[in-house]
Design a protein around this motif. Structure first.
Motif, mmCIF file in Angstrom:
data_model
loop_
_atom_site.group_PDB
_atom_site.id
_atom_site.type_symbol
_atom_site.label_atom_id
_atom_site.label_comp_id
_atom_site.label_asym_id
_atom_site.label_seq_id
_atom_site.Cartn_x
_atom_site.Cartn_y
_atom_site.Cartn_z
ATOM 1 N N GLN A 167 13.439 29.177 -38.356
ATOM 2 C CA GLN A 167 13.513 27.934 -37.427
ATOM 3 C C GLN A 167 14.436 26.711 -38.472
ATOM 4 O O GLN A 167 15.425 26.281 -38.020
ATOM 5 N N GLU A 221 20.056 29.228 -22.637
ATOM 6 C CA GLU A 221 21.583 29.291 -22.396
ATOM 7 C C GLU A 221 22.269 30.860 -22.404
ATOM 8 O O GLU A 221 22.981 31.357 -22.063
ATOM 9 N N ARG A 235 18.631 34.245 -27.620
ATOM 10 C CA ARG A 235 17.320 33.271 -28.312
ATOM 11 C C ARG A 235 17.178 31.945 -27.390
ATOM 12 O O ARG A 235 15.952 31.576 -27.266
ATOM 13 N N THR A 236 18.032 31.640 -26.765
ATOM 14 C CA THR A 236 18.024 30.428 -25.835
ATOM 15 C C THR A 236 18.176 30.607 -24.472
ATOM 16 O O THR A 236 18.789 31.756 -24.117
ATOM 17 N N THR A 240 21.375 33.745 -34.186
ATOM 18 C CA THR A 240 19.794 33.980 -34.389
ATOM 19 C C THR A 240 19.889 33.850 -35.887
ATOM 20 O O THR A 240 20.775 34.321 -36.520
#
Length: 157
Positions: free
Chosen positions: A7, A91, A88-89, A26
């Protein structure tokens, strides 16, 4: 989904990526702790060319070097997300609705932790999927890992 180190690297890269018109799909840190490999997956709406990968490698290396996430040596790999594109998101799950995907949860839901099927979108923090003829609502905060399930059509010439 991402470790604290991953992150931190992602957050450090995103402002420059945005200026470059690139999405950081990512970040993965894999391999031995003494000499890990940092994998950064990038994409653009048109895909990623070799030249774009090479240019991105340069500025990504500079940012990661400044961040100095590991004592000692590490390897940096910059790549396109490939046919099994990581998700990952929220979206990402919305954008790829209709596509086949594999989603692994941190803890089982209805007796299973791995779901393979068609993404159906997102609603109220839930990833909607159709698997084995049934509809599932997967809590996004329980998604451990997810990726598209790429297929190759060998019948085309």
């Amino acid at each position: 989904m991402l470790s604290a180190k991953e992150q931190a690297i992602l957050r450090a890269l995103e402002p420059q990526a945005q200026q470059e018109g690139i999405e950081v799909v990512t970040v993965e840190v894999v391999g031995a702790k003494k000499s890990p490999t940092i994998r950064v997956y990038i994409d653009t709406p048109e895909g990623v060319s070799f030249d774009e990968l090479s240019q991105a490698q340069s500025w990504i290396d500079g940012i990661v070097e400044q961040l100095d996430p590991f004592p000692g040596a590490y390897m940096l790999e910059v790549s396109s997300p490939g046919i099994d594109r990581p998700l990952r998101t929220l979206e990402h799950f919305e954008r790829f609705a209709g596509e086949q995907a594999v989603v692994k949860l941190a803890s089982p839901l209805d007796g299973r932790a791995t779901f393979t099927g068609a993404l159906a979108g997102v609603r109220n923090g839930l990833v909607l999927m159709e698997c084995d003829g049934a509809a599932f609502e997967l809590p996004y905060d329980q998604v451990k890992r997810a990726h598209l399930k790429g297929t190759v059509d060998f019948s085309r010439k």
